[in-house]
Design an enzyme around this catalytic site. Structure first.
Site, PDB file in Angstrom:
ATOM      1  N   ARG A  11      15.495  31.732   4.758  1.00 27.96           N
ATOM      2  CA  ARG A  11      14.724  32.305   5.869  1.00 27.96           C
ATOM      3  C   ARG A  11      15.516  32.054   7.151  1.00 27.96           C
ATOM      4  O   ARG A  11      15.894  30.950   7.452  1.00 27.96           O
ATOM      5  CB  ARG A  11      13.351  31.655   5.957  1.00 27.96           C
ATOM      6  CG  ARG A  11      12.468  31.950   4.743  1.00 27.96           C
ATOM      7  CD  ARG A  11      11.095  31.335   4.919  1.00 27.96           C
ATOM      8  NE  ARG A  11      10.275  31.478   3.752  1.00 27.96           N
ATOM      9  CZ  ARG A  11       9.310  32.377   3.601  1.00 27.96           C
ATOM     10  NH1 ARG A  11       9.071  33.256   4.559  1.00 27.96           N
ATOM     11  NH2 ARG A  11       8.593  32.413   2.497  1.00 27.96           N
ATOM     12  N   ARG A  42       0.819  -1.221   0.000  1.00 28.67           N
ATOM     13  CA  ARG A  42       0.000   0.000   0.000  1.00 28.67           C
ATOM     14  C   ARG A  42       0.846   1.261   0.000  1.00 28.67           C
ATOM     15  O   ARG A  42       0.392   2.329  -0.385  1.00 28.67           O
ATOM     16  CB  ARG A  42      -0.914   0.030   1.225  1.00 28.67           C
ATOM     17  CG  ARG A  42      -1.883  -1.123   1.296  1.00 28.67           C
ATOM     18  CD  ARG A  42      -2.558  -1.163   2.635  1.00 28.67           C
ATOM     19  NE  ARG A  42      -1.547  -1.451   3.669  1.00 28.67           N
ATOM     20  CZ  ARG A  42      -1.739  -1.317   4.974  1.00 28.67           C
ATOM     21  NH1 ARG A  42      -2.897  -0.891   5.421  1.00 28.67           N
ATOM     22  NH2 ARG A  42      -0.780  -1.614   5.828  1.00 28.67           N
ATOM     23  N   HIS A  48      16.351  32.677  12.915  1.00 32.67           N
ATOM     24  CA  HIS A  48      15.383  33.262  13.845  1.00 32.67           C
ATOM     25  C   HIS A  48      15.360  32.534  15.186  1.00 32.67           C
ATOM     26  O   HIS A  48      15.629  31.342  15.247  1.00 32.67           O
ATOM     27  CB  HIS A  48      13.965  33.188  13.255  1.00 32.67           C
ATOM     28  CG  HIS A  48      13.836  33.841  11.934  1.00 32.67           C
ATOM     29  ND1 HIS A  48      13.048  33.332  10.935  1.00 32.67           N
ATOM     30  CD2 HIS A  48      14.394  34.972  11.421  1.00 32.67           C
ATOM     31  CE1 HIS A  48      13.112  34.112   9.867  1.00 32.67           C
ATOM     32  NE2 HIS A  48      13.928  35.115  10.136  1.00 32.67           N
ATOM     33  N   GLN A  77       1.924  25.938  18.783  1.00 26.64           N
ATOM     34  CA  GLN A  77       1.704  26.685  17.541  1.00 26.64           C
ATOM     35  C   GLN A  77       2.325  25.905  16.398  1.00 26.64           C
ATOM     36  O   GLN A  77       3.421  25.350  16.536  1.00 26.64           O
ATOM     37  CB  GLN A  77       2.361  28.071  17.649  1.00 26.64           C
ATOM     38  CG  GLN A  77       2.158  28.954  16.441  1.00 26.64           C
ATOM     39  CD  GLN A  77       2.704  30.349  16.688  1.00 26.64           C
ATOM     40  OE1 GLN A  77       2.430  30.963  17.700  1.00 26.64           O
ATOM     41  NE2 GLN A  77       3.480  30.855  15.742  1.00 26.64           N
ATOM     42  N   ASN A 134       3.231  26.245  12.191  1.00 28.02           N
ATOM     43  CA  ASN A 134       3.392  27.217  11.113  1.00 28.02           C
ATOM     44  C   ASN A 134       3.710  26.500   9.802  1.00 28.02           C
ATOM     45  O   ASN A 134       4.296  25.414   9.816  1.00 28.02           O
ATOM     46  CB  ASN A 134       4.546  28.185  11.417  1.00 28.02           C
ATOM     47  CG  ASN A 134       4.342  28.919  12.715  1.00 28.02           C
ATOM     48  OD1 ASN A 134       3.229  29.216  13.120  1.00 28.02           O
ATOM     49  ND2 ASN A 134       5.440  29.222  13.394  1.00 28.02           N
ATOM     50  N   ASP A 138      15.299  39.805   7.100  1.00 24.13           N
ATOM     51  CA  ASP A 138      16.410  38.873   7.304  1.00 24.13           C
ATOM     52  C   ASP A 138      17.737  39.449   6.822  1.00 24.13           C
ATOM     53  O   ASP A 138      18.786  39.159   7.390  1.00 24.13           O
ATOM     54  CB  ASP A 138      16.135  37.536   6.620  1.00 24.13           C
ATOM     55  CG  ASP A 138      15.132  36.692   7.391  1.00 24.13           C
ATOM     56  OD1 ASP A 138      14.840  37.009   8.563  1.00 24.13           O
ATOM     57  OD2 ASP A 138      14.640  35.695   6.820  1.00 24.13           O
ATOM     58  N   TYR A 174       6.466  23.908  10.743  1.00 22.95           N
ATOM     59  CA  TYR A 174       7.118  24.108  12.036  1.00 22.95           C
ATOM     60  C   TYR A 174       6.115  23.787  13.133  1.00 22.95           C
ATOM     61  O   TYR A 174       4.971  24.224  13.070  1.00 22.95           O
ATOM     62  CB  TYR A 174       7.468  25.575  12.250  1.00 22.95           C
ATOM     63  CG  TYR A 174       8.606  26.156  11.495  1.00 22.95           C
ATOM     64  CD1 TYR A 174       9.805  26.406  12.134  1.00 22.95           C
ATOM     65  CD2 TYR A 174       8.478  26.524  10.168  1.00 22.95           C
ATOM     66  CE1 TYR A 174      10.846  27.014  11.468  1.00 22.95           C
ATOM     67  CE2 TYR A 174       9.517  27.130   9.489  1.00 22.95           C
ATOM     68  CZ  TYR A 174      10.696  27.371  10.141  1.00 22.95           C
ATOM     69  OH  TYR A 174      11.736  27.982   9.485  1.00 22.95           O
TER      70      TYR A 174
END
Length: 183
Positions: A59, A23, A62, A46, A48, A169, A132
């Site tokens: 990106r 499968r 952070h 949270q 994202n 950034d 995320y």
């Protein structure tokens, strides 16, 4: 799941262990008990999505400073990305060290980024999407960043032409000039 430790203390590449048959395949991508057994965050408040149209999109890097620090679980669900974790915790033996891994939809591995570390990625192909999971909600006054090309850390990124960055950034200050966690 297999937990492969990375150079920044507490960072992991979390690989899937798929069960395959005619499968297709099935694999767990998160298990609270297994994450807890490795001392990792088990509550993600949270989630994202980052959709990236072109290869070379960068990106990051952070993070959120205390008391709003966050752990992240970053998984590529379409395309592929070069993902980086950078240790900003002065009390760890891996302060200032970074690790880079390639994550892609085909392999399904995720990068676990502990609280106190910065995270970023560069897409390796067009139409790349990352999800995320965050252990803390976004808190704009605590948001910080490190320049992707900061000479203090000498992070190695894949070549990209063009390299696509947001104005935000591209404008993060160099380490020691306002980018520190408690600046």
């Amino acid at each position: 799941m297999r937990f492969l430790s990375l150079r920044p203390e507490g960072a992991y590449l979390v690989e899937l262990e798929p069960l395959e048959d005619e499968r297709g395949a099935f694999a767990r991508s998160f298990c609270r008990d297994e994450f807890a057994a490795h001392g990792l965050a088990t509550s993600f408040v949270q989630h994202n999505v980052s959709r990236n149209l072109r290869a070379g999109t960068l990106r990051g890097l952070h993070y959120q400073c205390a008391p709003h620090g966050e752990a992240k679980l970053l998984r590529c669900v379409r395309g592929s990305a070069h993902a980086v974790v950078l240790d900003l915790r002065r009390a760890t033996p891996t302060f200032g060290r970074w690790a880079a891994v390639q994550i892609d939809a085909a392999g399904g591995a995720a990068l676990y980024v502990p609280e106190g570390c910065a995270c970023g990625f560069q897409t390796l192909e067009d139409d790349t999407e990352l999800h995320y999971q965050m252990s803390a909600p976004h808190h704009p006054p605590s948001a910080r960043g490190i320049r992707w090309d900061d000479p203090a850390f000498a992070i190695e990124w894949p070549p990209a032409s063009p390299r696509i960055l947001s104005a935000n950034d591209a404008s993060w200050p160099a380490w020691g000039q306002g980018s520190e966690p408690h600046a």
